[in-house]
Design a protein around this motif. Structure first.
Motif, mmCIF file in Angstrom:
data_model
loop_
_atom_site.group_PDB
_atom_site.id
_atom_site.type_symbol
_atom_site.label_atom_id
_atom_site.label_comp_id
_atom_site.label_asym_id
_atom_site.label_seq_id
_atom_site.Cartn_x
_atom_site.Cartn_y
_atom_site.Cartn_z
ATOM 1 N N ARG A 1 0.835 -1.215 0.000
ATOM 2 C CA ARG A 1 0.000 0.000 0.000
ATOM 3 C C ARG A 1 0.865 1.260 0.000
ATOM 4 O O ARG A 1 0.582 2.233 -0.716
ATOM 5 N N ARG A 2 1.927 1.260 0.797
ATOM 6 C CA ARG A 2 2.820 2.417 0.847
ATOM 7 C C ARG A 2 3.495 2.648 -0.506
ATOM 8 O O ARG A 2 3.589 3.775 -0.991
ATOM 9 N N LYS B 1 0.996 4.042 -3.150
ATOM 10 C CA LYS B 1 0.709 5.467 -2.926
ATOM 11 C C LYS B 1 1.839 6.342 -3.450
ATOM 12 O O LYS B 1 1.607 7.331 -4.153
#
Length: 369
Positions: free
Chosen positions: A89-90, A93
């Motif tokens: 997820r990091r 993003k």
């Protein structure tokens, strides 16, 4: 998101994701060069991570490099596996922020841990093109292919459905190489005998200990048979070989900065069978003796199988490699000009010298559509 008019007026922005190893970076940069040949107004941006080779290679080739977090896929149950969703997820993003900032029009992935966040960040937002270099597809490209507008592969049966087989994009200095025209210059550059049949030995940028240990003891036998050797043994390795006065020299070097001249100087090659290596050796039409690296899912053995089947190469498993085995294979080969010529022709028949331009057309067609 840029409009179609922006792309027409300003040129497309192609983002390539192929960091980590040279096997991922070099095809990405070969594509970048081909895109610029086809569209001089195009911008090419490479994605990479601080841990890969791209930090040195990409800027040196004149391309913009944007760093994103790496997302390695743990092969065993560890704490890293538990952290994987958060890390993904990091990375997604941060990668989306990069794609927005550079004005990306398409993402082209070549596999590895740089490609996975690129595919997931582009999904549903930008067209994706996937290229698989190996004979067995990695996890990142399996994911990317689900969302891709076009999928390309180096060889048939890579495991990606509906993949278009185009070969591996190679830099122009390799695809346009005239070995005969450069032969004299190449022999002088490496201080090799000008006319003796010559074997090129290398094992990747770090060298290969098993190849080094099998070849070096044969130095005097090569010399007595009138065979020269150019051997890249790796910067961290040392090599002591016996030279015979008046015989073709055995030239050990830590690393080959000029692969084009190394290929031009050689009559045959002894090496590993990484996808890029097989593609380059085939493209320049060199007979090869491949010793696949015995790790992973055995993809190196699959990489060179088409060349072996076509008669352009011989494969020796790493566990069978020895001075006796190489004596049996190499001495008859290098002293038989007719066989060398036939194998070189067969090897070149399996190559795909235009793969970079074919992939560039695919990418630009996706942008236009």
């Amino acid at each position: 998101m840029r409009t179609k008019e922006d792309v027409i007026n300003q040129g497309p922005c192609v983002v390539v994701a192929g960091g980590g190893t040279a096997g991922h970076i070099e095809p990405a940069l070969a594509l970048a060069d081909a895109v610029r040949r086809a569209r001089p107004d195009a911008r090419v941006v490479a994605l990479g991570t601080p841990r890969g080779l791209e930090g040195k290679i990409v800027p040196a080739r004149g391309y913009q490099l944007e760093m994103i977090p790496p997302v390695p896929m743990p092969r065993k149950p560890t704490m890293d596996l538990l952290k994987l969703p958060l890390n993904v997820r990091r990375a997604i993003k941060q990668t989306r922020a990069v794609l927005d900032r550079v004005g990306a029009d398409v993402v082209v992935g070549f596999g590895g841990y740089v490609s996975l966040p690129a595919y997931l960040a582009a999904r549903g937002r930008l067209p994706i093109v996937v290229h698989e270099a190996n004979a067995r597809t990695g996890m990142a490209n399996k994911v990317g292919a689900r969302y891709a507008a076009r999928v390309a592969a180096a060889v048939p049966d890579s495991g990606l459905p509906n993949a278009e087989v185009i070969g591996i994009p190679l830099r122009q200095s390799i695809t346009d190489l005239d070995r005969q025209a450069l032969r004299d210059e190449a022999r002088r550059f490496f201080r090799l005998h000008p006319h003796a049949p010559t074997l090129l030995v290398f094992g990747g940028s770090q060298g290969a200990a098993s190849i080094n240990n099998a070849v070096a003891p044969l130095a005097s036998e090569f010399a007595r048979a009138g065979i020269g050797v150019l051997h890249a043994h790796g910067a961290k390795n040392t090599l002591a070989v016996q030279q015979i006065p008046g015989a073709p020299p055995y030239v050990p070097v830590p690393y080959l900065e000029r692969m084009d001249l190394a290929y031009a100087a050689a009559d045959a090659v002894l090496c590993r069978s990484g996808a890029m290596t097989v593609a380059e050796v085939s493209a320049v039409g060199l007979p090869a003796v491949y010793v696949p690296l015995p790790i992973g899912n055995g993809e190196q053995a699959f990489n060179c199988r088409p060349q072996v089947t076509a008669g352009g190469a011989i494969m020796i498993p790493d566990n069978e490699l020895s001075p006796d085995k190489l004596r049996e294979v190499l001495l008859p080969l290098l002293t038989n000009p007719r066989r060398l010529s036939a194998m070189g022709t067969a090897a070149q028949s399996t190559g795909h010298g235009s793969a970079a331009d074919v992939l560039a057309k695919m990418v630009l067609d996706v942008v236009r559509k």
